[in-house]
Every structure is written in C-alpha cells, then in structure tokens.
Design a protein around this motif. Structure first.
Motif, mmCIF file in Angstrom:
data_model
loop_
_atom_site.group_PDB
_atom_site.id
_atom_site.type_symbol
_atom_site.label_atom_id
_atom_site.label_comp_id
_atom_site.label_asym_id
_atom_site.label_seq_id
_atom_site.Cartn_x
_atom_site.Cartn_y
_atom_site.Cartn_z
ATOM 1 N N TRP A 1 0.243 -0.615 -18.162
ATOM 2 C CA TRP A 1 0.298 0.482 -17.203
ATOM 3 C C TRP A 1 1.727 0.571 -16.717
ATOM 4 N N ASP A 2 2.361 1.709 -16.976
ATOM 5 C CA ASP A 2 3.772 1.907 -16.640
ATOM 6 C C ASP A 2 4.642 0.772 -17.185
ATOM 7 N N GLY A 3 4.330 0.347 -18.420
ATOM 8 C CA GLY A 3 5.134 -0.658 -19.107
ATOM 9 C C GLY A 3 4.832 -2.095 -18.742
ATOM 10 N N GLN A 4 3.900 -2.325 -17.837
ATOM 11 C CA GLN A 4 3.554 -3.682 -17.405
ATOM 12 C C GLN A 4 2.210 -4.102 -17.999
ATOM 13 N N VAL A 5 2.189 -5.270 -18.643
ATOM 14 C CA VAL A 5 0.945 -5.799 -19.201
ATOM 15 C C VAL A 5 -0.038 -6.034 -18.063
ATOM 16 N N GLN A 6 -1.264 -5.564 -18.254
ATOM 17 C CA GLN A 6 -2.301 -5.715 -17.234
ATOM 18 C C GLN A 6 -3.266 -6.827 -17.620
ATOM 19 N N LYS A 7 -3.790 -7.501 -16.626
ATOM 20 C CA LYS A 7 -4.797 -8.550 -16.824
ATOM 21 C C LYS A 7 -6.163 -7.882 -16.804
ATOM 22 N N LEU A 8 -6.978 -8.161 -17.809
ATOM 23 C CA LEU A 8 -8.239 -7.453 -18.006
ATOM 24 C C LEU A 8 -9.457 -8.357 -17.861
ATOM 25 N N GLY A 9 -10.534 -7.775 -17.368
ATOM 26 C CA GLY A 9 -11.817 -8.451 -17.309
ATOM 27 C C GLY A 9 -11.898 -9.522 -16.240
ATOM 28 N N PRO A 10 -13.050 -10.184 -16.173
ATOM 29 C CA PRO A 10 -13.265 -11.199 -15.140
ATOM 30 C C PRO A 10 -12.341 -12.412 -15.281
ATOM 31 N N GLN A 11 -11.899 -12.682 -16.493
ATOM 32 C CA GLN A 11 -11.002 -13.824 -16.720
ATOM 33 C C GLN A 11 -9.534 -13.449 -16.541
ATOM 34 N N ARG A 12 -9.268 -12.159 -16.286
ATOM 35 C CA ARG A 12 -7.897 -11.660 -16.058
ATOM 36 C C ARG A 12 -6.977 -12.027 -17.223
ATOM 37 N N GLU A 13 -7.363 -11.603 -18.433
ATOM 38 C CA GLU A 13 -6.631 -11.927 -19.651
ATOM 39 C C GLU A 13 -5.725 -10.775 -20.076
ATOM 40 N N ALA A 14 -4.537 -11.104 -20.571
ATOM 41 C CA ALA A 14 -3.642 -10.083 -21.107
ATOM 42 C C ALA A 14 -4.194 -9.522 -22.420
ATOM 43 N N ARG A 15 -4.913 -10.332 -23.170
ATOM 44 C CA ARG A 15 -5.556 -9.903 -24.420
ATOM 45 C C ARG A 15 -7.054 -10.145 -24.263
ATOM 46 N N PHE A 16 -7.791 -9.046 -24.080
ATOM 47 C CA PHE A 16 -9.223 -9.124 -23.827
ATOM 48 C C PHE A 16 -9.985 -9.076 -25.145
ATOM 49 N N ALA A 17 -10.792 -10.099 -25.442
ATOM 50 C CA ALA A 17 -11.610 -10.134 -26.652
ATOM 51 C C ALA A 17 -12.712 -9.085 -26.526
ATOM 52 N N ALA A 18 -12.838 -8.237 -27.550
ATOM 53 C CA ALA A 18 -13.784 -7.127 -27.467
ATOM 54 C C ALA A 18 -14.231 -6.688 -28.857
ATOM 55 N N THR A 19 -15.424 -6.116 -28.916
ATOM 56 C CA THR A 19 -15.877 -5.450 -30.131
ATOM 57 C C THR A 19 -15.285 -4.050 -30.089
ATOM 58 N N THR A 20 -14.207 -3.837 -30.829
ATOM 59 C CA THR A 20 -13.519 -2.544 -30.787
ATOM 60 C C THR A 20 -13.845 -1.669 -31.995
ATOM 61 N N PHE A 21 -14.478 -2.249 -33.002
ATOM 62 C CA PHE A 21 -14.898 -1.467 -34.163
ATOM 63 C C PHE A 21 -16.275 -1.963 -34.578
ATOM 64 N N PRO A 22 -17.338 -1.303 -34.112
ATOM 65 C CA PRO A 22 -18.695 -1.786 -34.343
ATOM 66 C C PRO A 22 -19.270 -1.438 -35.710
ATOM 67 N N GLY A 23 -18.448 -1.063 -36.665
ATOM 68 C CA GLY A 23 -18.939 -0.724 -37.993
ATOM 69 C C GLY A 23 -18.771 0.742 -38.321
ATOM 70 N N ARG A 24 -18.703 1.570 -37.321
ATOM 71 C CA ARG A 24 -18.455 2.992 -37.480
ATOM 72 C C ARG A 24 -17.818 3.458 -36.185
ATOM 73 N N SER A 25 -16.848 4.323 -36.284
ATOM 74 C CA SER A 25 -16.203 4.796 -35.071
ATOM 75 C C SER A 25 -15.641 6.185 -35.287
ATOM 76 N N ASP A 26 -15.678 6.973 -34.248
ATOM 77 C CA ASP A 26 -15.049 8.284 -34.237
ATOM 78 C C ASP A 26 -13.983 8.243 -33.145
ATOM 79 N N PRO A 27 -12.760 7.791 -33.485
ATOM 80 C CA PRO A 27 -11.730 7.668 -32.441
ATOM 81 C C PRO A 27 -11.491 9.001 -31.738
ATOM 82 N N LYS A 28 -11.373 8.925 -30.426
ATOM 83 C CA LYS A 28 -11.142 10.117 -29.618
ATOM 84 C C LYS A 28 -10.012 9.808 -28.663
#
Length: 113
Positions: free
Chosen positions: A63-90
């Motif tokens: 955000w405005d060039g500053q890495v943000q801490k994400l999620g309850p663990q406040r991580e710079a790199r948040f582990a996530a399912t970002t491609f569930p097998g099919r995606s329509d990027p928007k």
C-alpha cells in the motif's frame, strides 16, 4: 469449481469507511479480512499485488509502496489458495454505483514459470 475453491479468492473492497483486502479460501467459506485501512477522500493511493498461483500459493500486498502485514499472523507473505483449478481473473472497480471512483489498472503481468 472442481475442488470447491473460490473463483475470485482476493478482493479489495470498501466496507463502511474502511478499505479491506479480503480472502475467500473456498466458494462456501466466509471472506476473511487480511488487511484494512481508512483512506482519506480525494487522495491518490497505490495498491500493488504479487500473487503466486502455485500450490500452495501466496499473496504479498503493498500500500503506497509499503509492504503490508496480512492476516491474523501479520505476515508479509500470506499463504493462500490463489488458483483453485479454474479462475477468471478480474481487475477493475465493481459495485461502485453510488460513488464516483477513479480507478486505473497498470502493468498487469502474468508470467509462466
């Protein structure tokens, strides 16, 4: 979805006066708030995403060039399912019928390893 993943797992969305980065790991799961801020009116901001669609995937958010801490663990790199097998990027501003919004998408880069 073959595995029940969310079609659009990440959303930058206004909720009352806060702008939230929300994550939905599966289509039937509630959205989780990973990050939020109360932006000032008539002010320009920059939001950058780095999304890895591997298994497991992850997201980084600036955000405005500053890495943000994400999620309850406040991580710079948040582990996530970002491609569930099919995606329509928007990319864009949606559901902003009652407000004027200037929104620009720049430099979208999708790479294959």
């Amino acid at each position: 979805m073959e595995d029940g993943g969310a079609n659009v797992p990440l959303a930058l969305k206004f909720s009352r006066s806060n702008l939230q980065l929300q994550y939905q790991p599966k289509w039937d799961a509630p959205r989780q708030i990973l990050w939020q801020t109360a932006p000032k009116l008539n002010t320009k901001y920059r939001a950058d995403f780095l999304i890895n669609t591997g298994t497991p995937g992850w997201v980084e958010f600036l955000w405005d060039g500053q890495v943000q801490k994400l999620g309850p663990q406040r991580e710079a790199r948040f582990a996530a399912t970002t491609f569930p097998g099919r995606s329509d990027p928007k990319f864009g501003a949606y559901l902003a019928d009652n407000v004027d919004i200037d929104f620009y998408v720049y430099r979208v880069l999708i790479q294959e390893k």
